[in-house]
Scaffold this motif. Structure first.
Motif, mmCIF file in Angstrom:
data_model
loop_
_atom_site.group_PDB
_atom_site.id
_atom_site.type_symbol
_atom_site.label_atom_id
_atom_site.label_comp_id
_atom_site.label_asym_id
_atom_site.label_seq_id
_atom_site.Cartn_x
_atom_site.Cartn_y
_atom_site.Cartn_z
ATOM 1 N N ILE A 63 -4.249 -7.831 81.478
ATOM 2 C CA ILE A 63 -4.893 -7.330 80.558
ATOM 3 C C ILE A 63 -4.495 -6.323 80.743
ATOM 4 C CG2 ILE A 63 -6.619 -6.709 78.307
ATOM 5 C CD1 ILE A 63 -7.394 -9.436 78.670
ATOM 6 N N ALA A 64 -4.076 -4.586 80.174
ATOM 7 C CA ALA A 64 -4.773 -3.247 80.098
ATOM 8 C C ALA A 64 -6.181 -2.971 79.438
ATOM 9 C CB ALA A 64 -3.622 -2.737 79.988
ATOM 10 N N GLY A 108 -10.811 5.469 80.619
ATOM 11 C CA GLY A 108 -8.998 5.137 81.387
ATOM 12 C C GLY A 108 -8.694 3.656 81.853
ATOM 13 N N ILE A 109 -7.837 3.696 82.642
ATOM 14 C CA ILE A 109 -7.446 2.222 82.435
ATOM 15 C C ILE A 109 -7.903 1.408 83.631
ATOM 16 C CG2 ILE A 109 -5.396 3.072 84.432
ATOM 17 C CD1 ILE A 109 -3.345 0.766 82.954
ATOM 18 N N LEU A 110 -8.187 -0.138 82.873
ATOM 19 C CA LEU A 110 -9.229 -0.778 83.207
ATOM 20 C C LEU A 110 -8.325 -2.417 83.505
ATOM 21 C CD1 LEU A 110 -11.808 -1.744 84.986
ATOM 22 C CD2 LEU A 110 -12.693 -1.978 82.524
ATOM 23 N N ASP A 212 -0.570 5.545 78.875
ATOM 24 C CA ASP A 212 0.005 6.651 77.849
ATOM 25 C C ASP A 212 -0.541 6.527 76.512
ATOM 26 O OD1 ASP A 212 1.965 8.608 77.319
ATOM 27 O OD2 ASP A 212 3.164 6.995 76.704
ATOM 28 N N GLN A 213 -0.326 5.625 75.608
ATOM 29 C CA GLN A 213 -0.692 5.921 73.631
ATOM 30 C C GLN A 213 -1.558 4.441 73.919
ATOM 31 O OE1 GLN A 213 2.812 5.091 72.373
ATOM 32 N NE2 GLN A 213 3.850 7.141 72.767
ATOM 33 N N LEU A 239 7.890 3.897 86.873
ATOM 34 C CA LEU A 239 6.376 4.635 86.227
ATOM 35 C C LEU A 239 7.084 3.870 84.760
ATOM 36 C CD1 LEU A 239 4.119 5.349 86.825
ATOM 37 C CD2 LEU A 239 5.173 7.393 85.743
ATOM 38 N N LEU A 240 6.088 2.484 84.334
ATOM 39 C CA LEU A 240 5.898 1.036 82.981
ATOM 40 C C LEU A 240 4.597 2.768 82.698
ATOM 41 C CD1 LEU A 240 7.102 -1.475 84.100
ATOM 42 C CD2 LEU A 240 8.554 0.265 83.275
#
Length: 242
Positions: A63-64, A108-110, A212-213, A239-240
């Motif tokens: 999961i992100a 941010g991203i975790l 990103d979104q 890059l994804l």
């Protein structure tokens, strides 16, 4: 795999509770209500409904989450909310853990997973998975500070130099750079070591997986391609975005 065991593996509760779900007619597969807990399943590509909610079978979950301010990466948060309050209960039942940590005031991203090997691959000190951070600083960033960060700085109680790469000065107090280790409060301590201070911090990217979104406070399941991108250490890799 039989139905009751599959439901248990997906975080729906104890074996006894899963049996009760099935016998109550709560589980539907391919449009058919299944009431036999021992019903045998083919797991590949399996989707099913429980009380009209659709699920996909996942052997492991990845999961992100776009972490907001004010959330701790702990199940037993003391002074703030827990990031685990942002995900579904069935994921908690699966025992998902955060891949590393972000401070309560860092956004941010975790990543979260119940795959121990994946967690180890991203957090082991020898792996050097790159992580990109953006930050606002209290004081304007000087050219000398950028040079020092690029050359590497010493951190108290840590061994070796800690170097920033791909440094970008977005504005005089808005900085972005990549780190390749993962020691406690690394980015804040690196900026402090060159005579400045981080006012706000946002993690933009892990490996080649870039936020990103995905809305703040929301999460998504990673695809196989995105899982590989998270572990990828090559700057030349695709890059994804999520």
């Amino acid at each position: 795999m039989v139905l009751e065991k599959m439901l248990q593996s997906q975080g729906f509760g104890s074996r006894k509770y899963c049996q009760q779900l099935i016998k109550a007619g709560a589980v539907v597969i391919d449009g058919t209500v299944i009431t036999d807990p021992k019903y045998k399943l083919k797991l590949q590509g399996l989707s099913f409904h429980v009380y009209n909610d659709e699920y996909t079978y996942r052997e492991k979950v990845y999961i992100a989450l776009n972490k907001p301010v004010g959330y701790e990466c702990s199940h037993q948060a003391t002074h703030h909310f827990s990031v685990f309050e942002l995900i579904d209960d069935i994921l908690l039942q699966r025992g998902v853990q955060t891949v590393g940590r972000l401070d309560q005031d860092t956004t941010g991203i975790l990543l979260l997973t119940d795959d121990g090997q994946f967690l180890q691959a991203l957090t082991h000190p020898k792996k050097h998975v790159p992580k990109v951070y953006q930050m606002h600083t209290v004081d304007p960033v000087t050219e000398q500070q950028i040079i020092q960060l690029g050359q590497g700085v010493e951190l108290r109680n840590e061994t070796g130099l800690f170097q920033a790469t791909d440094i970008q000065l977005i504005s005089e107090q808005h900085l972005q750079f990549t780190v390749h280790q993962g020691v406690y409060h690394q980015v804040k301590r690196m900026v402090a070591a060159v005579g400045n201070r981080v006012e706000s911090l946002h993690r933009l990217q892990i490996g080649q997986l870039k936020l990103d979104q995905l809305a703040e406070g929301e999460y998504c399941y990673l695809t196989e391609q995105q899982i590989l991108a998270a572990k990828n250490q090559s700057p030349d890799a695709q890059l994804l975005k999520i």
